[in-house]
Design a protein around this motif. Structure first.
Motif, PDB file in Angstrom:
ATOM      1  N   ARG A 174       0.833  -1.204   0.000  1.00 36.62           N
ATOM      2  CA  ARG A 174       0.000   0.000   0.000  1.00 36.62           C
ATOM      3  C   ARG A 174       0.869   1.256   0.000  1.00 36.62           C
ATOM      4  O   ARG A 174       0.616   2.196  -0.756  1.00 36.62           O
ATOM      5  N   ASP A 175       1.913   1.268   0.822  1.00 39.06           N
ATOM      6  CA  ASP A 175       2.811   2.424   0.847  1.00 39.06           C
ATOM      7  C   ASP A 175       3.508   2.608  -0.497  1.00 39.06           C
ATOM      8  O   ASP A 175       3.694   3.731  -0.961  1.00 39.06           O
ATOM      9  N   ARG A 197       2.340   1.754  -3.442  1.00 36.79           N
ATOM     10  CA  ARG A 197       1.354   2.263  -4.390  1.00 36.79           C
ATOM     11  C   ARG A 197       1.063   3.734  -4.137  1.00 36.79           C
ATOM     12  O   ARG A 197       0.781   4.487  -5.079  1.00 36.79           O
ATOM     13  N   LEU A 198       1.089   4.178  -2.902  1.00 35.44           N
ATOM     14  CA  LEU A 198       0.800   5.579  -2.586  1.00 35.44           C
ATOM     15  C   LEU A 198       1.949   6.508  -2.929  1.00 35.44           C
ATOM     16  O   LEU A 198       1.751   7.602  -3.458  1.00 35.44           O
ATOM     17  N   ALA A 247      -6.998  10.313  -1.489  1.00 27.38           N
ATOM     18  CA  ALA A 247      -6.233   9.265  -2.152  1.00 27.38           C
ATOM     19  C   ALA A 247      -5.930   9.682  -3.587  1.00 27.38           C
ATOM     20  O   ALA A 247      -6.729  10.367  -4.228  1.00 27.38           O
ATOM     21  N   GLY A 292      -6.338   6.052  -8.992  1.00 30.88           N
ATOM     22  CA  GLY A 292      -5.955   4.650  -8.982  1.00 30.88           C
ATOM     23  C   GLY A 292      -6.368   3.942  -7.714  1.00 30.88           C
ATOM     24  O   GLY A 292      -6.223   2.732  -7.597  1.00 30.88           O
ATOM     25  N   PHE A 293      -6.866   4.691  -6.734  1.00 36.37           N
ATOM     26  CA  PHE A 293      -7.302   4.096  -5.476  1.00 36.37           C
ATOM     27  C   PHE A 293      -8.828   4.094  -5.372  1.00 36.37           C
ATOM     28  O   PHE A 293      -9.375   4.116  -4.288  1.00 36.37           O
ATOM     29  N   GLU A 294      -9.499   4.094  -6.524  1.00 33.93           N
ATOM     30  CA  GLU A 294     -10.953   4.003  -6.477  1.00 33.93           C
ATOM     31  C   GLU A 294     -11.378   2.703  -5.806  1.00 33.93           C
ATOM     32  O   GLU A 294     -12.294   2.660  -5.008  1.00 33.93           O
ATOM     33  N   ASN A 354      -9.455   0.233  -3.550  1.00 34.06           N
ATOM     34  CA  ASN A 354      -8.208   0.029  -2.827  1.00 34.06           C
ATOM     35  C   ASN A 354      -8.107  -1.424  -2.392  1.00 34.06           C
ATOM     36  O   ASN A 354      -8.209  -1.749  -1.221  1.00 34.06           O
ATOM     37  N   ASN A 355      -7.932  -2.301  -3.365  1.00 36.77           N
ATOM     38  CA  ASN A 355      -7.849  -3.723  -3.092  1.00 36.77           C
ATOM     39  C   ASN A 355      -6.538  -4.251  -3.669  1.00 36.77           C
ATOM     40  O   ASN A 355      -6.343  -4.220  -4.882  1.00 36.77           O
ATOM     41  N   PRO A 356      -5.634  -4.734  -2.833  1.00 41.11           N
ATOM     42  CA  PRO A 356      -4.361  -5.214  -3.372  1.00 41.11           C
ATOM     43  C   PRO A 356      -4.461  -6.579  -4.042  1.00 41.11           C
ATOM     44  O   PRO A 356      -3.517  -7.025  -4.667  1.00 41.11           O
TER      45      PRO A 356
END
Length: 87
Positions: free
Chosen positions: A53-54, A56-57, A70, A73-75, A77-79
């Motif tokens: 997550r970090d 990707r952010l 956010a 791309g974080f619409e 937020n599922n990895p």
């Protein structure tokens, strides 16, 4: 009677190469962590969820942000990755 310095040159070269290599690897690890010290004792949750997550952010696995919104791309937020045949 002294020790001839020519006999100690190979040892000095080897010690210098070990020092250069250690310093270069330390600098490379420091740069890969975004200027922070390397982390030890990571468990599976830290590696798969938190650090992903970090990354990707912020672009760094060790990066953290304080933005309230956010980025694009974080619409969702599922990895977890879903196979294309199920979409």
């Amino acid at each position: 009677m002294g020790i001839p310095f020519e006999a100690l040159l190979p040892y000095g070269i080897m010690i210098g190469m070990f020092a250069f290599t250690g310093g270069a690897l330390g600098q490379l690890r420091w740069m890969q962590n975004g200027g922070k010290r390397p982390r030890h004792g990571l468990d599976a949750w830290d590696r798969t969820a938190v650090m992903e997550r970090d990354r990707r952010l912020t672009g760094f696995a060790r990066g953290q942000t304080d933005r309230a919104e956010a980025p694009p791309g974080f619409e969702l937020n599922n990895p977890w990755r879903v196979e294309t045949r199920f979409l």
